[in-house]
Design a protein around this motif. Structure first.
Motif, PDB file in Angstrom:
ATOM      1  N   PRO A 146      43.388  42.573  38.771  1.00  0.00           N
ATOM      2  CA  PRO A 146      43.901  43.091  40.070  1.00  0.00           C
ATOM      3  C   PRO A 146      43.245  44.484  40.401  1.00  0.00           C
ATOM      4  O   PRO A 146      42.805  45.499  39.714  1.00  0.00           O
ATOM      5  N   SER A 169      48.550  45.035  43.593  1.00  0.00           N
ATOM      6  CA  SER A 169      48.050  43.751  43.840  1.00  0.00           C
ATOM      7  C   SER A 169      48.703  42.766  42.953  1.00  0.00           C
ATOM      8  O   SER A 169      49.193  42.908  41.992  1.00  0.00           O
ATOM      9  N   ARG A 192      49.212  39.367  40.865  1.00  0.00           N
ATOM     10  CA  ARG A 192      48.553  38.998  39.474  1.00  0.00           C
ATOM     11  C   ARG A 192      48.344  37.438  39.464  1.00  0.00           C
ATOM     12  O   ARG A 192      49.271  36.783  39.503  1.00  0.00           O
TER      13      ARG A 192
END
Length: 486
Positions: free
Chosen positions: A171, A176, A178
């Motif tokens: 990431p 962000s 996974r």
């Protein structure tokens, strides 16, 4: 008055008692014992110890909460010391966010981060409509997909190229998601060959790959929606008189062309092979898992006058077109997705005169560029015209000397020639971050930022390094719940 004892004891009886009382009354005036007996209004006597001023006060009832603490009463100040109380304000109706017009709400939504904007779009239908107007034009970068590899031995030993499958995801930051490919149990049999518009295109690994004369099957994955589909190889009847070309066919590579909807597996992919010295493309149109192949005629305008083995099977998306590198060559093969026509793109003469390594990519502002190690320097060439143009390329800047770049790494040979021989640029970051991926011969994988000069080692927690290539993963844009339905 004192009464003599002789006189008191001489007379006895009632007459004596009356005489004594009369003498006492004459000596002191009579006072009533008010603390002992009081005369009530009805003529009755009642015994009390209260003072005379309270004799007519009405009796209070017994207090129920006797023995408990009570609040002491405060004395009311006189009228001269009274402070005028503030006038009571009636509560007004509070304003709601629904009272804001759409122009104000859009201005607020544009100031949010991308994650908060997508969350706000899920609040209501109205906010979803407004959030769709505030979305950025470019899709967000979530991270990178790559195949992990063992650290190769240092120079001059040969790299065994031990690649671990399936591909792993790194990431970009803590916010962000996974992503993982665990929803595809057969992904370990494939290598990632292209990543475009949120889709991963896989080809069979070397163990399961068919001969070069046969087109392989493809695995396409969508990590965001966890969907997958397998594309069978084109049938023999897609090319008229296929037996004529099959003996001389050499399969090269594949790429993703476009995607119709971000929430559906509706896309187009292309693969090409060399048929008797000319490239031929096959296009797969996929609609919710249903695949249909069509073959295009050979491109007679492009002649492949070398062995197709020197083609790199992995494609590079840059500036709206698809490129394939050719090892030890002064040109690249280009495919225009709109016309599906092939052509060659020459590199500058400064790079073709010597055997310099170069990689094509995009600058952060979207311009087509080349990064190379020509002249013992890391250089950046961009596409443009001018007096200093070299076959349509302009040297924009010299980033850093290779010896300075080597000093940032540990374990390299002491000999300057060997130091620069063990380091070369492997790719431009497709995420448009301004980074160049640096590959070494047995000393690790690095990323170098061209603007800040920051060097970063690319390795996993288990001691493995990032394999080549490194694919930048962008979210399919716009998101599925904001995309218009056809």
């Amino acid at each position: 008055m004192q009464v003599e004892p002789s006189s008191f004891g001489a007379e006895t009886g009632p007459s004596r008692r009356v005489a004594l009382l009369g003498a006492a009354a004459a000596a002191a005036p009579w006072k009533p014992n008010l603390t002992r007996w009081h005369i009530l209004p009805v003529g009755c006597f009642r015994r009390t110890n209260s003072p005379p001023t309270q004799r007519w006060r009405r009796r209070r009832p017994a207090r129920k909460n006797r023995g408990k603490k009570t609040k002491s009463k405060t004395k009311t100040p006189s009228s001269s010391t009274l402070v005028p109380s503030s006038p009571t304000v009636e509560p007004q109706a509070t304003a709601s966010i629904d009272d804001l017009n759409e122009f104000v709400l859009e201005d607020i939504l544009r100031r949010l981060s991308l994650v908060d904007l997508l969350r706000a779009a899920l609040a209501s239908h109205r906010w979803r409509r407004l959030a769709s107007r505030c979305l950025p034009r470019d899709p967000p970068l979530l991270g990178y997909f790559f195949h992990q590899t063992e650290v190769p031995p240092p120079y001059p030993d040969r790299d065994p190229k031990l690649v671990v499958t399936p591909a792993a995801f790194s990431p970009l930051d803590a916010s962000s998601p996974r992503l993982s490919l665990d929803f595809a149990p057969d992904a370990f049999r494939y290598f990632v060959f292209d990543l475009h518009q949120g889709l991963l295109l896989h080809e069979p690994s070397d163990i399961y790959k068919p001969p070069k004369g046969i087109l392989p099957r493809f695995l396409v994955l969508d990590p965001a929606t966890r969907r997958r589909t397998v594309l069978p190889p084109p049938s023999r009847d897609t090319v008229p008189d296929d037996r004529r070309w099959r003996s001389s066919r050499y399969y090269v590579g594949s790429a993703l062309l476009s995607r119709a909807h971000p929430s559906k597996l509706c896309f187009e992919a292309v693969c090409f092979a060399i048929d008797r010295g000319h490239p031929r493309a096959w296009v797969a149109s996929v609609d919710d898992g249903k695949c249909r192949w069509r073959a295009l005629p050979r491109d007679e305008q492009v002649l492949v006058d070398f062995h197709p083995y020197w083609f790199e099977g992995r494609a590079v998306h840059a500036a709206g077109k698809i490129y394939w590198h050719i090892c030890h060559s002064w040109r690249l093969l280009v495919l225009d997705p709109s016309t599906l026509k092939f052509s060659y793109l020459p590199v500058p003469d400064a790079l073709s005169a010597h055997d310099h390594k170069y990689r094509i990519g995009e600058t952060p502002d979207g311009r087509l560029c080349l990064v190379t190690d020509a002249g013992q320097q890391l250089q950046l060439w961009v596409r443009g015209k001018g007096s200093r143009s070299d076959k349509g390329w302009i040297l924009e800047r010299k980033i850093v000397d290779l010896l300075v770049l080597c000093d940032m790494m540990r374990g390299l040979p002491i000999d300057p020639m060997l130091r620069t021989l063990c380091v070369w640029p492997s790719d431009m970051d497709a995420g448009r971050t301004g980074k160049v991926f640096i590959k070494t011969w047995g000393f690790g994988r690095f990323s170098f930022h061209m603007d800040t000069g920051k060097m970063e080692r690319l390795s996993t927690k288990r001691g493995k390094e990032y394999g080549h290539p490194i694919f930048a993963y962008f979210l399919a844009w716009p998101p599925a719940f904001l995309a218009p339905e056809n």
